[in-house]
Design an enzyme around this catalytic site. Structure first.
Site, short mmCIF file in Angstrom:
data_model
loop_
_atom_site.label_atom_id
_atom_site.label_comp_id
_atom_site.label_asym_id
_atom_site.label_seq_id
_atom_site.Cartn_x
_atom_site.Cartn_y
_atom_site.Cartn_z
N ARG A 69 0.82 -1.21 0.00
CA ARG A 69 0.00 0.00 0.00
C ARG A 69 0.85 1.27 0.00
O ARG A 69 0.51 2.26 -0.65
CB ARG A 69 -0.94 -0.02 1.21
CG ARG A 69 -1.94 1.11 1.24
CD ARG A 69 -3.03 0.86 2.26
NE ARG A 69 -4.03 1.92 2.29
CZ ARG A 69 -4.25 2.69 3.37
NH1 ARG A 69 -3.58 2.50 4.48
NH2 ARG A 69 -5.17 3.63 3.33
N HIS A 73 0.39 4.31 -2.55
CA HIS A 73 0.11 5.68 -2.09
C HIS A 73 1.24 6.64 -2.45
O HIS A 73 1.02 7.83 -2.59
CB HIS A 73 -0.17 5.70 -0.59
CG HIS A 73 -1.56 5.26 -0.26
ND1 HIS A 73 -2.25 5.65 0.87
CD2 HIS A 73 -2.41 4.44 -0.94
CE1 HIS A 73 -3.46 5.09 0.87
NE2 HIS A 73 -3.58 4.35 -0.22
N ASP A 74 2.45 6.10 -2.62
CA ASP A 74 3.54 6.94 -3.11
C ASP A 74 3.28 7.31 -4.57
O ASP A 74 3.27 8.48 -4.95
CB ASP A 74 4.88 6.22 -2.98
CG ASP A 74 6.04 7.08 -3.47
OD1 ASP A 74 5.94 8.32 -3.34
OD2 ASP A 74 7.04 6.52 -3.97
N ASP A 81 7.91 8.89 -6.07
CA ASP A 81 9.08 9.71 -5.74
C ASP A 81 9.37 9.71 -4.25
O ASP A 81 10.09 10.58 -3.75
CB ASP A 81 8.87 11.14 -6.23
CG ASP A 81 7.79 11.85 -5.41
OD1 ASP A 81 6.98 11.16 -4.76
OD2 ASP A 81 7.76 13.10 -5.41
N ASN A 101 -3.97 8.44 5.01
CA ASN A 101 -2.72 7.75 5.36
C ASN A 101 -2.49 7.56 6.85
O ASN A 101 -1.87 6.58 7.27
CB ASN A 101 -1.53 8.52 4.77
CG ASN A 101 -1.43 8.38 3.26
OD1 ASN A 101 -1.86 7.37 2.70
ND2 ASN A 101 -0.88 9.38 2.61
N PRO A 170 -7.74 7.33 -4.21
CA PRO A 170 -9.16 6.99 -4.36
C PRO A 170 -9.79 6.72 -3.00
O PRO A 170 -9.20 6.04 -2.17
CB PRO A 170 -9.11 5.70 -5.21
CG PRO A 170 -7.74 5.15 -5.02
CD PRO A 170 -6.83 6.30 -4.74
N HIS A 200 -6.21 -5.93 -2.37
CA HIS A 200 -7.04 -6.03 -1.16
C HIS A 200 -7.29 -7.48 -0.75
O HIS A 200 -8.14 -7.73 0.09
CB HIS A 200 -8.35 -5.26 -1.35
CG HIS A 200 -8.17 -3.77 -1.35
ND1 HIS A 200 -9.19 -2.89 -1.61
CD2 HIS A 200 -7.07 -3.01 -1.11
CE1 HIS A 200 -8.73 -1.66 -1.54
NE2 HIS A 200 -7.44 -1.69 -1.24
N THR A 201 -6.58 -8.38 -1.32
CA THR A 201 -6.62 -9.77 -0.89
C THR A 201 -5.72 -9.98 0.33
O THR A 201 -5.73 -11.03 0.94
CB THR A 201 -6.20 -10.72 -2.04
OG1 THR A 201 -6.41 -12.06 -1.63
CG2 THR A 201 -4.73 -10.53 -2.39
N SER A 256 -8.13 -15.54 3.60
CA SER A 256 -6.67 -15.71 3.54
C SER A 256 -6.00 -14.34 3.56
O SER A 256 -5.47 -13.89 2.55
CB SER A 256 -6.29 -16.48 2.27
OG SER A 256 -6.93 -15.89 1.13
N ASP A 261 -3.76 -14.12 -3.18
CA ASP A 261 -4.50 -15.06 -4.04
C ASP A 261 -5.70 -14.32 -4.66
O ASP A 261 -5.75 -13.09 -4.62
CB ASP A 261 -4.95 -16.27 -3.22
CG ASP A 261 -5.80 -15.86 -2.02
OD1 ASP A 261 -6.22 -14.68 -1.93
OD2 ASP A 261 -6.05 -16.72 -1.16
C1 HEM Z 1 -9.03 0.99 -6.18
C2 HEM Z 1 -9.02 1.95 -5.29
C3 HEM Z 1 -8.56 1.73 -3.88
C4 HEM Z 1 -9.19 2.20 -2.76
C5 HEM Z 1 -10.45 3.02 -2.71
C6 HEM Z 1 -8.43 1.73 -1.63
C7 HEM Z 1 -8.73 2.01 -0.31
C8 HEM Z 1 -8.16 1.38 0.77
C9 HEM Z 1 -8.55 1.56 2.14
C10 HEM Z 1 -9.62 2.52 2.62
C11 HEM Z 1 -7.79 0.72 2.89
C12 HEM Z 1 -7.91 0.49 4.39
C13 HEM Z 1 -7.07 1.42 5.21
C14 HEM Z 1 -7.44 1.24 6.65
O1 HEM Z 1 -8.57 1.59 7.00
O2 HEM Z 1 -6.60 0.76 7.43
C15 HEM Z 1 -6.93 0.01 2.00
C16 HEM Z 1 -6.01 -0.93 2.39
C17 HEM Z 1 -5.11 -1.52 1.55
N1 HEM Z 1 -4.94 -1.22 0.22
FE1 HEM Z 1 -6.16 -0.15 -0.93
N2 HEM Z 1 -7.37 1.01 -2.08
C18 HEM Z 1 -7.40 0.99 -3.45
C19 HEM Z 1 -6.46 0.41 -4.30
C20 HEM Z 1 -5.34 -0.23 -3.86
C21 HEM Z 1 -4.22 -0.58 -4.69
C22 HEM Z 1 -4.10 -0.23 -6.16
C23 HEM Z 1 -3.33 -1.23 -3.89
C24 HEM Z 1 -1.98 -1.79 -4.24
C25 HEM Z 1 -1.62 -2.18 -5.43
C26 HEM Z 1 -3.90 -1.29 -2.56
C27 HEM Z 1 -3.35 -1.94 -1.50
C28 HEM Z 1 -3.91 -1.99 -0.25
C29 HEM Z 1 -3.42 -2.85 0.81
C30 HEM Z 1 -2.32 -3.89 0.69
C31 HEM Z 1 -4.17 -2.55 1.95
C32 HEM Z 1 -3.99 -3.14 3.35
C33 HEM Z 1 -3.03 -2.27 4.14
C34 HEM Z 1 -2.64 -2.79 5.49
O3 HEM Z 1 -3.04 -3.89 5.88
O4 HEM Z 1 -1.90 -2.08 6.18
N3 HEM Z 1 -5.11 -0.64 -2.58
N4 HEM Z 1 -7.15 0.45 0.72
#
Ligand code: HEM
Ligand SMILES: *[C@@H]1O[C@H](CO)[C@@H](O)[C@H](O)[C@H]1NC(C)=O
Length: 333
Positions: A69, A73-74, A81, A101, A170, A200-201, A256, A261
């Site tokens: 993530r 976010h970077d 960067d 963040n 987003p 988000h898996t 999981s 996956d």
């Molecule tokens: C499609 C639009 C996306 C939205 C709206 C979104 C939004 C979010 C939100 C709200 C969280 C939870 C943060 C929290 O409450 O702790 C999250 C977690 C996460 N997102 Fe996304 N995300 C998106 C796309 C992505 C992309 C493109 C990636 C990476 C390629 C990503 C990777 C992750 C990961 C791995 C987590 C878990 C972080 C953790 O466990 O610390 N997300 N995302």
């Protein structure tokens, strides 16, 4: 000018033009990232980063999600960067302290540890932005996703503003149209958006990121009708309404949570996507078709995810003599 010389000049021009076209086709003219970028300048760089990611993962597998993530976010704010790593100062609230963040982003300490070792070994050589890209790849591998070579040579930026994070990342309540628009603004396709959402898996989310779907969907409907009732009930138990639930986290893929996956896509097909931005992917034919494909074919998704991560890693990069190599990822030189 004699006809002969003119002819020669013309053919030289033609050859030069042809060469230009060929070069630009193969990407030599753009300041592009390269695989094996540190092979000569810091041969152990990728190994050291992988070692730090591995150690972190064994102490807490959540680091893997955090690092994937962080890279995302970077890249979405000022390009890849390392602007996400810069600390706030008295005069400036940095990206990492935007609501999107803070407090949810994690993994900064892993980057710091890797950077400290790299600065010891090859001072001023390995950028923080590249460390983020390598660490994200290593995290995918640690969670049993498909590995990939990371083109490198990114340079570090010097500006980081919370408002830009808010504007460019987003939100979890986004629908397909908005997601497509935001990813498109970064040069990524709708398909890449669906593929990358598969991240988000792994990992977790704070209740505050989706509790509107449980308790305050809109003015006429309390609960989002697209959540499976059993899943909604489970989430309500985990996330009590009101302030009490603010610090609670739940796994995004309860099946999981530490494995890269395609359970994410199967969850969506079962109306068990956690965010609106997840569940919305089956509300439109074009993206629903992709969700179906990836749910059925984990190998296909694995390959496409690796490619999409490489594409995401190119967004707005600084290269060549742009930017700098930060000595400490938290502060500009
Ligand atoms: C499609 C639009 C996306 C939205 C709206 C979104 C939004 C979010 C939100 C709200 C969280 C939870 C943060 C929290 O409450 O702790 C999250 C977690 C996460 N997102 Fe996304 N995300 C998106 C796309 C992505 C992309 C493109 C990636 C990476 C390629 C990503 C990777 C992750 C990961 C791995 C987590 C878990 C972080 C953790 O466990 O610390 N997300 N995302
Ligand atoms: C609230 O959400 C429901 C279910 O999606 C929808 O049918 C309704 O039109 C929405 N109401 C408003 C005011 O947006």
């Amino acid at each position: 000018m004699s006809p002969n010389r003119k002819c020669l000049q013309n053919s030289t021009t033609t050859t030069a033009l042809l060469l230009l076209v060929l070069l630009s086709l193969t990407g030599f003219l753009e300041a592009e990232l390269q695989r094996g970028f540190y092979m000569r300048s810091c041969p152990m760089a990728e190994y050291i980063i992988k070692d730090e990611v591995r150690q972190a993962f064994f102490s807490d597998w959540g680091y893997a999600a955090g690092l994937v993530r962080l890279h995302f976010h970077d890249c979405f704010v000022r390009g890849c960067d390392a602007s996400v790593l810069i600390d706030s100062t008295p005069g400036n609230t940095a990206e990492k302290d935007a609501a999107a963040n803070n407090p949810s982003l994690r993994g900064f300490d892993v980057i710091d540890n890797a950077k400290a070792r790299l600065e010891n070994m090859c001072p001023g050589v390995v950028s923080c932005a590249d460390i983020l890209a390598f660490a994200a790849r290593d995290s995918v591998e640690m969670t049993r996703g498909l590995g990939y070579d990371v083109p490198a040579g990114r340079r570090d930026g010097s500006i980081s503003r919370d408002s830009e994070a808010t504007m460019n990342l987003p939100p979890p309540f986004a629908d397909v149209e908005l997601l497509t628009k935001i990813f498109g603004s970064k040069g990524l396709t709708q398909e890449e958006m669906v593929i990358l959402s598969g991240a988000h898996t792994i990992g977790r989310a704070h209740c505050t990121s989706f509790s509107n779907r449980l308790y305050s969907f809109n003015t006429t409907t309390v609960q989002d009708p697209t959540i499976h009732p059993a899943y909604a009930a489970q989430l309500q138990r985990q996330c009590p309404s009101g302030k009490a639930g603010a610090n609670i986290v739940v796994p995004m893929d309860p099946i999981s949570p530490a494995v890269s996956d395609t359970a994410y896509y199967r969850n969506i097909l079962n109306n068990r996507g956690l965010f609106t931005s997840d569940q919305t992917l089956i509300s439109v034919a074009s993206t629903a078709d992709l969700v179906n494909q990836y749910a059925r074919d984990p190998r296909l998704w694995g390959r496409k995810f690796a490619d999409a991560m490489v594409a995401m890693g190119q967004v707005g990069v600084l290269t060549g003599d742009q930017g700098e190599i930060r000595g400490n990822c938290r502060v500009v030189n």
